[in-house]
Design a protein around this motif. Structure first.
Motif, mmCIF file in Angstrom:
data_model
loop_
_atom_site.group_PDB
_atom_site.id
_atom_site.type_symbol
_atom_site.label_atom_id
_atom_site.label_comp_id
_atom_site.label_asym_id
_atom_site.label_seq_id
_atom_site.Cartn_x
_atom_site.Cartn_y
_atom_site.Cartn_z
ATOM 1 N N UNK A 5 0.810 -1.219 0.000
ATOM 2 C CA UNK A 5 0.000 0.000 0.000
ATOM 3 C C UNK A 5 0.846 1.273 0.000
ATOM 4 N N UNK A 6 2.113 1.150 0.304
ATOM 5 C CA UNK A 6 3.011 2.301 0.340
ATOM 6 C C UNK A 6 3.489 2.717 -1.050
ATOM 7 N N UNK A 7 3.060 2.003 -2.092
ATOM 8 C CA UNK A 7 3.568 2.250 -3.443
ATOM 9 C C UNK A 7 2.468 2.721 -4.382
ATOM 10 N N UNK A 8 2.890 3.485 -5.375
ATOM 11 C CA UNK A 8 2.039 3.849 -6.499
ATOM 12 C C UNK A 8 2.767 3.418 -7.759
ATOM 13 N N UNK A 9 2.008 2.962 -8.729
ATOM 14 C CA UNK A 9 2.578 2.484 -9.997
ATOM 15 C C UNK A 9 1.723 3.025 -11.130
ATOM 16 N N UNK A 10 2.250 2.971 -12.334
ATOM 17 C CA UNK A 10 1.461 3.396 -13.497
ATOM 18 C C UNK A 10 0.723 2.193 -14.072
ATOM 19 N N UNK A 11 -0.547 2.412 -14.387
ATOM 20 C CA UNK A 11 -1.298 1.347 -15.032
ATOM 21 C C UNK A 11 -0.969 1.334 -16.529
ATOM 22 N N UNK A 12 -1.601 0.434 -17.259
ATOM 23 C CA UNK A 12 -1.302 0.287 -18.690
ATOM 24 C C UNK A 12 -1.638 1.538 -19.486
ATOM 25 N N UNK A 97 7.601 -2.775 -17.012
ATOM 26 C CA UNK A 97 8.604 -2.415 -16.009
ATOM 27 C C UNK A 97 9.876 -3.235 -16.155
ATOM 28 N N UNK A 98 10.887 -2.831 -15.392
ATOM 29 C CA UNK A 98 12.093 -3.635 -15.205
ATOM 30 C C UNK A 98 12.055 -4.149 -13.779
ATOM 31 N N UNK A 99 12.263 -5.443 -13.621
ATOM 32 C CA UNK A 99 12.215 -6.057 -12.297
ATOM 33 C C UNK A 99 13.602 -6.249 -11.691
ATOM 34 N N UNK A 107 18.971 1.575 -16.498
ATOM 35 C CA UNK A 107 17.676 0.985 -16.199
ATOM 36 C C UNK A 107 16.990 1.652 -15.022
ATOM 37 N N UNK A 108 15.741 1.351 -14.875
ATOM 38 C CA UNK A 108 14.949 1.940 -13.815
ATOM 39 C C UNK A 108 14.095 0.839 -13.200
ATOM 40 N N UNK A 109 14.621 0.171 -12.192
ATOM 41 C CA UNK A 109 13.924 -0.941 -11.562
ATOM 42 C C UNK A 109 12.727 -0.414 -10.770
ATOM 43 N N UNK A 110 11.617 -1.066 -10.906
ATOM 44 C CA UNK A 110 10.398 -0.698 -10.199
ATOM 45 C C UNK A 110 10.614 -0.775 -8.688
ATOM 46 N N UNK A 111 10.362 0.318 -7.954
ATOM 47 C CA UNK A 111 10.491 0.273 -6.491
ATOM 48 C C UNK A 111 9.579 -0.779 -5.860
ATOM 49 N N UNK A 112 8.389 -0.985 -6.419
ATOM 50 C CA UNK A 112 7.512 -2.025 -5.896
ATOM 51 C C UNK A 112 8.184 -3.382 -6.004
ATOM 52 N N UNK A 114 11.396 -4.029 -6.192
ATOM 53 C CA UNK A 114 12.520 -4.090 -5.240
ATOM 54 C C UNK A 114 11.989 -4.496 -3.864
ATOM 55 N N UNK A 115 10.857 -3.914 -3.484
ATOM 56 C CA UNK A 115 10.216 -4.233 -2.212
ATOM 57 C C UNK A 115 9.788 -5.705 -2.170
ATOM 58 N N UNK A 116 9.135 -6.177 -3.222
ATOM 59 C CA UNK A 116 8.693 -7.570 -3.267
ATOM 60 C C UNK A 116 9.863 -8.521 -3.081
ATOM 61 N N UNK A 117 10.977 -8.241 -3.770
ATOM 62 C CA UNK A 117 12.166 -9.103 -3.679
ATOM 63 C C UNK A 117 12.769 -9.069 -2.277
ATOM 64 N N UNK A 118 12.724 -7.916 -1.631
ATOM 65 C CA UNK A 118 13.256 -7.790 -0.270
ATOM 66 C C UNK A 118 12.383 -8.562 0.721
ATOM 67 N N UNK A 119 11.081 -8.482 0.532
ATOM 68 C CA UNK A 119 10.147 -9.139 1.453
ATOM 69 C C UNK A 119 10.149 -10.659 1.311
ATOM 70 N N UNK A 120 10.336 -11.143 0.104
ATOM 71 C CA UNK A 120 10.379 -12.589 -0.155
ATOM 72 C C UNK A 120 11.586 -12.881 -1.038
ATOM 73 N N UNK A 121 12.747 -13.052 -0.399
ATOM 74 C CA UNK A 121 13.981 -13.302 -1.154
ATOM 75 C C UNK A 121 13.891 -14.568 -2.007
ATOM 76 N N UNK A 122 14.678 -14.581 -3.048
ATOM 77 C CA UNK A 122 14.703 -15.733 -3.941
ATOM 78 C C UNK A 122 15.735 -16.749 -3.517
#
Length: 167
Positions: A5-12, A97-99, A107-112, A114-122
């Motif tokens: 909820x802390x993020x905003x993104x652009x829709x299509x 986006x770039x993930x 490049x410009x990695x999506x902050x959302x 980056x957050x997802x990857x931090x919350x659930x590492x691979x």
């Protein structure tokens, strides 16, 4: 940042959208591509899950990504048309986006993402490995699971049902 909820993104359509729109809902966030070996199975199963659980609060947030094998070269309009025509499915579609940070910089990695990857590492690395990496988000906006591109969406239906309160 502690929830999606802390993020905003652009829709299509290029409009800014707050992820707060998913407050109280369960969300599958996925990077998608039209020309990937996982495209058919993932879109079919995401559509099936969405049809089954939409009224109970499940949403699919699809983020086109062209970083893996250039498998999503089209613009958002063409991507939306492809999904609608081939799968008769309308996930919440966002801007391409770039993930991951490109190997050679820039490049410009999506902050959302980056957050997802931090919350659930691979496994081995937090980088997204390929198209159709899926994140499952609970009704409080917390990222609770990460699934590999090779994991079919139907395989985590039980987790979805649990998050929806349907055990």
């Amino acid at each position: 940042m502690s929830t999606i909820y802390d993020f905003s993104v652009k829709n299509a359509a290029g409009e800014m959208v707050s992820m707060d729109k998913y407050r109280g809902l369960v969300v599958i966030i996925v990077n998608v591509a039209s020309y990937c070996g996982f495209t058919n199975s993932n879109y079919r199963e995401l559509k099936e899950l969405s049809g089954k659980y939409y009224k109970k609060g499940l949403r699919v947030a699809a983020f086109p990504c062209n970083q893996f094998g250039y498998q999503e070269p089209s613009c958002e309009v063409d991507i939306s048309n492809f999904i609608n025509e081939k799968f008769e499915f309308e996930p919440d579609l966002y801007e391409k986006i770039e993930v991951n940070k490109p190997i050679f910089g820039g490049g410009n990695v999506s902050p959302l993402w980056e957050f997802l990857k931090k919350e659930q590492p691979g496994t081995l690395t937090n980088a997204i490995k390929w198209n159709f990496t899926k994140f499952l988000v609970d009704r409080k906006g917390r990222v609770v699971a990460r699934f590999a591109p090779t994991t079919n969406p139907s395989s985590f239906e039980e987790e979805i049902k649990e998050l929806l309160g349907e055990e």
